[in-house]
Scaffold this motif. Sequence first.
Motif, PDB file in Angstrom:
ATOM      1  N   VAL A 102       0.835  -1.199   0.000  1.00  0.00           N
ATOM      2  CA  VAL A 102       0.000   0.000   0.000  1.00  0.00           C
ATOM      3  C   VAL A 102       0.875   1.255   0.000  1.00  0.00           C
ATOM      4  O   VAL A 102       0.595   2.225  -0.702  1.00  0.00           O
ATOM      5  N   LEU A 103       1.954   1.230   0.780  1.00  0.00           N
ATOM      6  CA  LEU A 103       2.816   2.413   0.876  1.00  0.00           C
ATOM      7  C   LEU A 103       3.561   2.706  -0.419  1.00  0.00           C
ATOM      8  O   LEU A 103       3.816   3.869  -0.732  1.00  0.00           O
ATOM      9  N   ILE A 104       3.910   1.672  -1.196  1.00  0.00           N
ATOM     10  CA  ILE A 104       4.608   1.935  -2.451  1.00  0.00           C
ATOM     11  C   ILE A 104       3.642   2.199  -3.592  1.00  0.00           C
ATOM     12  O   ILE A 104       4.058   2.489  -4.710  1.00  0.00           O
ATOM     13  N   GLY A 105       2.355   2.104  -3.325  1.00  0.00           N
ATOM     14  CA  GLY A 105       1.363   2.452  -4.331  1.00  0.00           C
ATOM     15  C   GLY A 105       1.053   1.340  -5.310  1.00  0.00           C
ATOM     16  O   GLY A 105       0.710   1.606  -6.458  1.00  0.00           O
ATOM     17  N   GLY A 106       1.160   0.093  -4.882  1.00  0.00           N
ATOM     18  CA  GLY A 106       0.850  -1.037  -5.750  1.00  0.00           C
ATOM     19  C   GLY A 106      -0.643  -1.157  -5.998  1.00  0.00           C
ATOM     20  O   GLY A 106      -1.475  -0.590  -5.282  1.00  0.00           O
ATOM     21  N   SER A 107      -0.990  -1.891  -7.030  1.00  0.00           N
ATOM     22  CA  SER A 107      -2.410  -2.052  -7.352  1.00  0.00           C
ATOM     23  C   SER A 107      -3.066  -3.070  -6.426  1.00  0.00           C
ATOM     24  O   SER A 107      -2.403  -3.951  -5.881  1.00  0.00           O
TER      25      SER A 107
END
Length: 83
Positions: free
Chosen positions: A50-55
Amino acid sequence: MDTWDIFAIIGTVSFALQGGLIAMEKKYDLFAVYLFGLLTSFGGGALQHVLIGGSDYQLWNQERLFLVAMISITVVILFPKPE
């Protein structure tokens, strides 16, 4: 299957075992043992994802690792560590 998949499986097994053993030491019921095992095995990875912005698709599309975690927790339940 590449090297990173093997590392993911090893990490999933170790954290699932750790969560399941801690829940069993605290004398929680069967549902809680599975819950804590799954939370410890997937919680850190989910937070990182979630923090790295994954789908969301990649986050929830881990059937193999989920199965590995469930088998690991079942092994902890069937063969508890001797006290």
